[in-house]
Design a protein around this motif. Sequence first.
Motif, mmCIF file in Angstrom:
data_model
loop_
_atom_site.group_PDB
_atom_site.id
_atom_site.type_symbol
_atom_site.label_atom_id
_atom_site.label_comp_id
_atom_site.label_asym_id
_atom_site.label_seq_id
_atom_site.Cartn_x
_atom_site.Cartn_y
_atom_site.Cartn_z
ATOM 1 N N LEU A 134 10.335 29.875 -14.092
ATOM 2 C CA LEU A 134 11.316 30.742 -13.448
ATOM 3 C C LEU A 134 10.680 32.027 -12.944
ATOM 4 O O LEU A 134 10.989 32.499 -11.843
ATOM 5 N N ILE A 135 9.788 32.613 -13.737
ATOM 6 C CA ILE A 135 9.101 33.835 -13.295
ATOM 7 C C ILE A 135 8.186 33.536 -12.119
ATOM 8 O O ILE A 135 8.095 34.324 -11.162
ATOM 9 N N ARG A 179 13.968 47.507 -13.211
ATOM 10 C CA ARG A 179 12.991 47.921 -14.224
ATOM 11 C C ARG A 179 13.603 48.802 -15.315
ATOM 12 O O ARG A 179 13.147 49.908 -15.567
ATOM 13 N N TYR A 180 14.657 48.311 -15.957
ATOM 14 C CA TYR A 180 15.193 49.043 -17.096
ATOM 15 C C TYR A 180 15.389 48.173 -18.324
ATOM 16 O O TYR A 180 15.951 48.626 -19.317
ATOM 17 N N CYS A 181 14.935 46.931 -18.282
ATOM 18 C CA CYS A 181 15.030 46.030 -19.431
ATOM 19 C C CYS A 181 13.632 45.818 -20.000
ATOM 20 O O CYS A 181 12.714 45.441 -19.273
ATOM 21 N N LEU A 190 7.748 40.765 -19.443
ATOM 22 C CA LEU A 190 7.466 39.512 -18.742
ATOM 23 C C LEU A 190 6.881 39.766 -17.367
ATOM 24 O O LEU A 190 6.011 39.023 -16.908
ATOM 25 N N LEU A 191 7.342 40.818 -16.703
ATOM 26 C CA LEU A 191 6.852 41.141 -15.371
ATOM 27 C C LEU A 191 5.403 41.599 -15.409
ATOM 28 O O LEU A 191 4.591 41.221 -14.565
ATOM 29 N N THR A 192 5.058 42.400 -16.400
ATOM 30 C CA THR A 192 3.685 42.917 -16.474
ATOM 31 C C THR A 192 2.707 41.904 -17.021
ATOM 32 O O THR A 192 1.503 41.999 -16.754
#
Length: 203
Positions: free
Chosen positions: A51-52, A192-194, A200-202
Amino acid sequence: MFSFLTSFLPTSYLLPGWLILDINPLIGLLQGLVGACGISVLCSLFRVHLLIEESWKEKLNEGTSSGRSSSNPMRAKHGLFGMLQFLFVTGILAVVGSRVASLVVLEFCLRAVSGLLTAGPESRKFLQQLLVQSQFSLGCAISCSLHFLHEGASQCWLCLLLAAALSWYLAKKAAALLHHVIALYKLHSSQRYCGICISLLTS
Protein backbone atom coordinates in the motif's frame (compact mmCIF):
# COMPACT_ATOMS: atom_id res chain seq x y z
CA MET A 1 -6.34 -36.14 31.84
CA PHE A 2 -5.43 -35.81 28.17
CA SER A 3 -4.73 -39.53 27.93
CA PHE A 4 -8.19 -40.17 29.36
CA LEU A 5 -9.77 -37.94 26.72
CA THR A 6 -7.72 -39.37 23.86
CA SER A 7 -8.74 -42.89 24.88
CA PHE A 8 -12.20 -42.16 23.43
CA LEU A 9 -10.75 -41.29 20.02
CA PRO A 10 -10.87 -43.92 17.25
CA THR A 11 -7.88 -46.21 17.07
CA SER A 12 -5.47 -46.57 14.20
CA TYR A 13 -7.53 -49.45 12.84
CA LEU A 14 -10.28 -47.01 11.87
CA LEU A 15 -8.15 -44.02 10.79
CA PRO A 16 -5.28 -43.85 8.32
CA GLY A 17 -1.85 -43.12 9.72
CA TRP A 18 -1.61 -39.56 8.40
CA LEU A 19 -4.75 -38.56 10.34
CA ILE A 20 -3.42 -39.73 13.71
CA LEU A 21 -1.77 -36.93 15.69
CA ASP A 22 1.74 -37.69 16.91
CA ILE A 23 1.53 -35.08 19.70
CA ASN A 24 -0.94 -33.91 22.31
CA PRO A 25 -3.94 -32.21 20.62
CA LEU A 26 -3.64 -29.16 22.90
CA ILE A 27 0.05 -28.72 22.08
CA GLY A 28 -0.66 -29.15 18.38
CA LEU A 29 -3.45 -26.58 18.56
CA LEU A 30 -1.22 -24.04 20.32
CA GLN A 31 1.56 -24.61 17.79
CA GLY A 32 -0.91 -24.16 14.96
CA LEU A 33 -2.23 -20.98 16.57
CA VAL A 34 1.28 -19.50 16.82
CA GLY A 35 1.97 -20.44 13.20
CA ALA A 36 -1.30 -18.92 11.99
CA CYS A 37 -0.54 -15.71 13.90
CA GLY A 38 2.88 -15.58 12.23
CA ILE A 39 1.21 -15.91 8.82
CA SER A 40 -1.22 -13.14 9.76
CA VAL A 41 1.62 -10.81 10.78
CA LEU A 42 3.46 -11.49 7.51
CA CYS A 43 0.33 -10.86 5.43
CA SER A 44 -0.48 -7.61 7.23
CA LEU A 45 3.06 -6.22 6.95
CA PHE A 46 3.32 -7.24 3.31
CA ARG A 47 0.04 -5.48 2.51
CA VAL A 48 1.22 -2.39 4.36
CA HIS A 49 4.39 -2.40 2.27
CA LEU A 50 2.45 -2.74 -0.97
CA LEU A 51 0.00 0.00 0.00
CA ILE A 52 2.82 2.42 0.80
CA GLU A 53 4.57 1.51 -2.44
CA GLU A 54 1.34 2.13 -4.36
CA SER A 55 0.94 5.48 -2.63
CA TRP A 56 4.47 6.50 -3.68
CA LYS A 57 3.74 5.51 -7.27
CA GLU A 58 0.57 7.62 -7.23
CA LYS A 59 2.54 10.63 -5.96
CA LEU A 60 5.14 10.18 -8.68
CA ASN A 61 2.47 9.89 -11.38
CA GLU A 62 0.49 12.91 -10.20
CA GLY A 63 2.42 15.30 -12.43
CA THR A 64 2.23 13.16 -15.56
CA SER A 65 -1.27 11.68 -15.35
CA SER A 66 -4.13 14.01 -14.47
CA GLY A 67 -7.43 12.79 -13.09
CA ARG A 68 -6.28 9.22 -12.73
CA SER A 69 -7.86 7.54 -9.74
CA SER A 70 -6.49 4.17 -8.81
CA SER A 71 -8.81 1.74 -7.12
CA ASN A 72 -7.03 -0.05 -4.36
CA PRO A 73 -7.55 -3.80 -4.82
CA MET A 74 -6.25 -4.72 -1.39
CA ARG A 75 -8.59 -4.60 1.52
CA ALA A 76 -8.31 -6.05 4.97
CA LYS A 77 -10.25 -9.24 5.54
CA HIS A 78 -13.06 -8.43 7.93
CA GLY A 79 -15.63 -10.42 9.77
CA LEU A 80 -16.54 -14.04 9.38
CA PHE A 81 -14.46 -14.85 6.30
CA GLY A 82 -11.20 -13.70 7.86
CA MET A 83 -11.91 -15.58 11.08
CA LEU A 84 -12.84 -18.78 9.22
CA GLN A 85 -9.66 -18.55 7.17
CA PHE A 86 -7.59 -18.04 10.32
CA LEU A 87 -9.23 -21.03 12.03
CA PHE A 88 -8.74 -23.18 8.94
CA VAL A 89 -5.02 -22.36 8.79
CA THR A 90 -4.72 -23.02 12.53
CA GLY A 91 -6.36 -26.43 12.12
CA ILE A 92 -4.16 -27.38 9.18
CA LEU A 93 -0.99 -26.41 11.04
CA ALA A 94 -2.18 -28.28 14.14
CA VAL A 95 -2.78 -31.48 12.17
CA VAL A 96 0.41 -31.35 10.09
CA GLY A 97 3.17 -33.14 11.97
CA SER A 98 6.68 -31.86 12.56
CA ARG A 99 8.20 -34.12 9.91
CA VAL A 100 5.77 -32.99 7.22
CA ALA A 101 6.21 -29.34 8.26
CA SER A 102 10.00 -29.59 8.06
CA LEU A 103 9.72 -31.17 4.61
CA VAL A 104 7.47 -28.31 3.48
CA VAL A 105 10.03 -25.78 4.75
CA LEU A 106 12.90 -27.63 3.08
CA GLU A 107 11.06 -27.81 -0.25
CA PHE A 108 10.25 -24.10 -0.12
CA CYS A 109 13.85 -23.14 0.74
CA LEU A 110 15.23 -25.19 -2.15
CA ARG A 111 12.68 -23.72 -4.53
CA ALA A 112 13.42 -20.18 -3.31
CA VAL A 113 17.18 -20.57 -3.72
CA SER A 114 16.88 -22.05 -7.20
CA GLY A 115 14.41 -19.35 -8.18
CA LEU A 116 16.65 -16.55 -6.93
CA LEU A 117 19.61 -17.95 -8.84
CA THR A 118 17.65 -18.04 -12.09
CA ALA A 119 15.51 -14.89 -11.63
CA GLY A 120 17.98 -12.46 -13.22
CA PRO A 121 16.63 -8.93 -13.78
CA GLU A 122 13.18 -9.93 -12.48
CA SER A 123 14.56 -10.60 -9.00
CA ARG A 124 12.47 -7.87 -7.29
CA LYS A 125 9.23 -9.21 -8.75
CA PHE A 126 10.29 -12.73 -7.85
CA LEU A 127 10.94 -11.66 -4.23
CA GLN A 128 7.42 -10.29 -3.96
CA GLN A 129 5.99 -13.53 -5.37
CA LEU A 130 8.20 -15.43 -2.94
CA LEU A 131 6.78 -13.51 0.02
CA VAL A 132 3.26 -14.36 -1.11
CA GLN A 133 4.13 -18.04 -1.55
CA SER A 134 6.02 -18.27 1.75
CA GLN A 135 2.96 -17.88 3.97
CA PHE A 136 2.17 -21.54 4.62
CA SER A 137 5.88 -22.41 4.76
CA LEU A 138 6.36 -19.75 7.44
CA GLY A 139 3.57 -21.29 9.51
CA CYS A 140 5.10 -24.73 9.10
CA ALA A 141 8.53 -23.38 10.09
CA ILE A 142 7.15 -21.78 13.25
CA SER A 143 5.16 -24.84 14.30
CA CYS A 144 7.96 -27.35 13.70
CA SER A 145 10.49 -25.02 15.41
CA LEU A 146 8.25 -24.88 18.46
CA HIS A 147 7.94 -28.67 18.37
CA PHE A 148 11.72 -29.17 18.33
CA LEU A 149 12.32 -26.51 20.98
CA HIS A 150 9.80 -27.95 23.45
CA GLU A 151 10.38 -31.63 22.72
CA GLY A 152 10.70 -33.51 25.98
CA ALA A 153 9.64 -30.58 28.19
CA SER A 154 7.33 -31.54 31.04
CA GLN A 155 5.04 -28.48 30.96
CA CYS A 156 5.61 -27.27 27.42
CA TRP A 157 1.97 -26.26 27.04
CA LEU A 158 2.57 -23.34 29.43
CA CYS A 159 5.35 -21.97 27.22
CA LEU A 160 3.22 -22.52 24.14
CA LEU A 161 0.30 -20.74 25.79
CA LEU A 162 2.51 -17.73 26.48
CA ALA A 163 3.83 -17.83 22.91
CA ALA A 164 0.29 -18.06 21.55
CA ALA A 165 -0.82 -15.05 23.61
CA LEU A 166 2.17 -12.99 22.46
CA SER A 167 1.72 -13.99 18.82
CA TRP A 168 -2.02 -13.20 18.99
CA TYR A 169 -1.15 -9.75 20.36
CA LEU A 170 1.36 -9.14 17.55
CA ALA A 171 -1.14 -10.32 14.94
CA LYS A 172 -3.80 -7.94 16.26
CA LYS A 173 -1.34 -5.05 16.27
CA ALA A 174 -0.27 -5.82 12.69
CA ALA A 175 -3.91 -6.02 11.59
CA ALA A 176 -4.63 -2.68 13.32
CA LEU A 177 -1.66 -1.14 11.48
CA LEU A 178 -3.02 -2.45 8.19
CA HIS A 179 -6.47 -0.99 8.87
CA HIS A 180 -4.91 2.35 9.82
CA VAL A 181 -2.85 2.46 6.62
CA ILE A 182 -5.82 1.53 4.44
CA ALA A 183 -8.06 4.19 5.97
CA LEU A 184 -5.78 7.09 6.85
CA TYR A 185 -2.31 6.79 5.33
CA LYS A 186 -2.94 9.09 2.38
CA LEU A 187 -4.38 11.82 4.58
CA HIS A 188 -1.83 11.53 7.37
CA SER A 189 1.20 11.26 5.08
CA SER A 190 0.21 14.45 3.27
CA GLN A 191 -0.51 16.45 6.43
CA ARG A 192 2.28 14.85 8.53
CA TYR A 193 0.68 14.82 11.97
CA CYS A 194 0.39 11.08 12.66
CA GLY A 195 3.40 9.43 14.26
CA ILE A 196 2.67 6.00 12.77
CA CYS A 197 2.30 7.30 9.21
CA ILE A 198 5.33 9.58 9.55
CA SER A 199 7.48 6.65 10.68
CA LEU A 200 6.20 4.57 7.77
CA LEU A 201 6.84 7.47 5.41
CA THR A 202 10.41 8.01 6.56
CA SER A 203 11.31 4.33 6.65
